[in-house]
Design a protein around this motif. Structure first.
Motif, PDB file in Angstrom:
ATOM      1  N   SER A  60       0.762  -1.279  -0.015  1.00 52.19           N
ATOM      2  CA  SER A  60       0.022   0.022  -0.125  1.00 52.19           C
ATOM      3  C   SER A  60       0.831   1.231   0.203  1.00 52.19           C
ATOM      4  O   SER A  60       2.006   0.994   0.645  1.00 52.19           O
ATOM      5  N   TRP A  61       0.341   2.375  -0.549  1.00 46.68           N
ATOM      6  CA  TRP A  61       1.035   3.788  -0.559  1.00 46.68           C
ATOM      7  C   TRP A  61       1.329   4.156   0.932  1.00 46.68           C
ATOM      8  O   TRP A  61       2.237   4.884   0.953  1.00 46.68           O
ATOM      9  N   GLY A  62       0.344   3.743   1.751  1.00 44.60           N
ATOM     10  CA  GLY A  62       0.611   4.406   3.017  1.00 44.60           C
ATOM     11  C   GLY A  62       1.683   3.927   3.767  1.00 44.60           C
ATOM     12  O   GLY A  62       2.545   4.457   4.560  1.00 44.60           O
ATOM     13  N   ALA A  63       2.221   2.605   3.672  1.00 49.68           N
ATOM     14  CA  ALA A  63       3.326   2.097   4.206  1.00 49.68           C
ATOM     15  C   ALA A  63       4.649   2.710   3.782  1.00 49.68           C
ATOM     16  O   ALA A  63       5.448   3.129   4.468  1.00 49.68           O
ATOM     17  N   LEU A  64       4.760   3.204   2.396  1.00 50.04           N
ATOM     18  CA  LEU A  64       5.847   3.690   2.131  1.00 50.04           C
ATOM     19  C   LEU A  64       5.982   5.192   2.552  1.00 50.04           C
ATOM     20  O   LEU A  64       6.843   5.703   2.837  1.00 50.04           O
ATOM     21  N   THR A  65       4.857   5.869   2.455  1.00 49.66           N
ATOM     22  CA  THR A  65       4.652   7.326   2.924  1.00 49.66           C
ATOM     23  C   THR A  65       4.991   7.452   4.381  1.00 49.66           C
ATOM     24  O   THR A  65       5.605   8.446   4.633  1.00 49.66           O
TER      25      THR A  65
END
Length: 318
Positions: free
Chosen positions: A152-157
């Motif tokens: 998910s984009w949330g993990a990297l962000t």
């Protein structure tokens, strides 16, 4: 899931960056930056090990099938990490007067034989704990499909945000005097270590490894108080509170997740969690006070011996 993954990786990443950053900044301040590479070796090993835990959980252990048994690993990591941080707090508290020369001599002794191994083990355990907790949290929000949360984009962000915030914190710390740096970082470490210790107690009580002397009439572990109205420790608790009371808490469950993981906060602590949390603070402060008293006595004795030596070396007039 993206928001939850962001909060998880931000929280876990920032704590790891904070502690590892303190170690790196500490070594740089005392002129022992040659050990930094071993700290990063420990961090890299922990990242690889964390990915291994995620793979093990995802494929071999089949999600929640053995979730309970993995909690024993978490308990061990929590207690070892708390112990290592406590040791670091006590070591840093010794460094006050004549800091530079005393510190270099002390560190030279500690970081010679086994020094690289000490740096690797310390940074490895600190980072591994965050990695394993991230695996547990991702398993919870994804129903056991960790790869879904990892992608998910949330993990990297969240991880990038934690890194940026960590850089800002330690860039600004360069303008702080060494003694102030030790005091401020020691406060952070004490709070983190206390949280780790009390989290281990809570997990052991959840698993029925230890009980409680304060129980409900039904024999369950009772809470000393309930702060759900102020800050629930999880969004699920917030949802249940709104359903039961019709009111919203002062702070939401996402904030509660952060403080629970970072400082060991719980909305309804058991007697043991409450007592042992504050007992840890008392224990550390007593040890620090004792260290300072012994150091004062040693300095007074050294000053007295120096004065006596000076009188003995003075030539006698004839």
């Amino acid at each position: 899931m993206n928001l939850q993954a962001f909060l998880i990786t931000f929280r876990e990443g920032f704590e790891a960056i904070l502690i590892v950053g303190i170690i790196i900044a500490y070594l740089n301040r005392i002129g022992q930056s040659k050990w930094n590479k071993w700290v990063w070796v420990g961090v890299l090993m922990a990242v690889v090990a964390s990915l291994g835990v995620a793979l093990l959980f995802q494929i071999v252990l089949d999600g929640y099938a053995t979730m309970g048994s993995k909690d024993y690993l978490r308990i061990g990591i929590l207690l070892v990490s708390a112990g290592l941080l406590t040791h670091m707090i006590l070591f840093m508290s010794k460094q006050n007067r004549d800091m530079r020369s005393r510190l270099q001599n002390k560190v030279a002794l500690i970081l010679t034989a086994g020094g690289a191994l000490n740096m690797i083990v310390h940074s490895f355990l600190v980072t591994l704990r965050e990695g394993v907790e991230t695996v547990f949290f991702f398993a919870a929000i994804s129903g056991g499909d960790i790869s879904q949360a990892l992608q998910s984009w949330g993990a990297l962000t969240g991880l990038l945000t934690a890194a940026v915030l960590g850089v800002i914190v330690f860039k600004s710390s360069k303008r702080i005097q060494l003694s102030t740096f030790f005091r401020v970082t020691s406060v952070f470490l004490i709070m983190i270590a206390a949280g780790l210790f009390v989290q281990a107690i809570g997990v052991m009580q959840d698993l029925k490894i230890i009980g409680s002397v304060y129980k409900t009439p039904g024999g369950e572990i009772a809470a000393m108080y309930d702060l759900t109205w102020f800050m629930p420790e999880h969004p699920i608790d917030e949802t249940n509170y709104i359903r039961d009371t019709g009111h919203h808490p002062v702070l939401n469950g996402q904030v509660g997740i952060f403080f629970k993981a970072f400082l060991g906060y719980t909305q309804d602590p058991s007697l043991e969690e409450f007592v042992l949390y504050w007992a840890y603070y008392l224990f550390v402060f007593v040890l620090i006070a004792r260290q300072k008293k012994l150091m004062t006595l040693e300095e007074a004795k050294a000053h007295e011996d120096h004065a006596v030596s000076g009188r003995t070396d003075t030539p006698t007039a004839v």
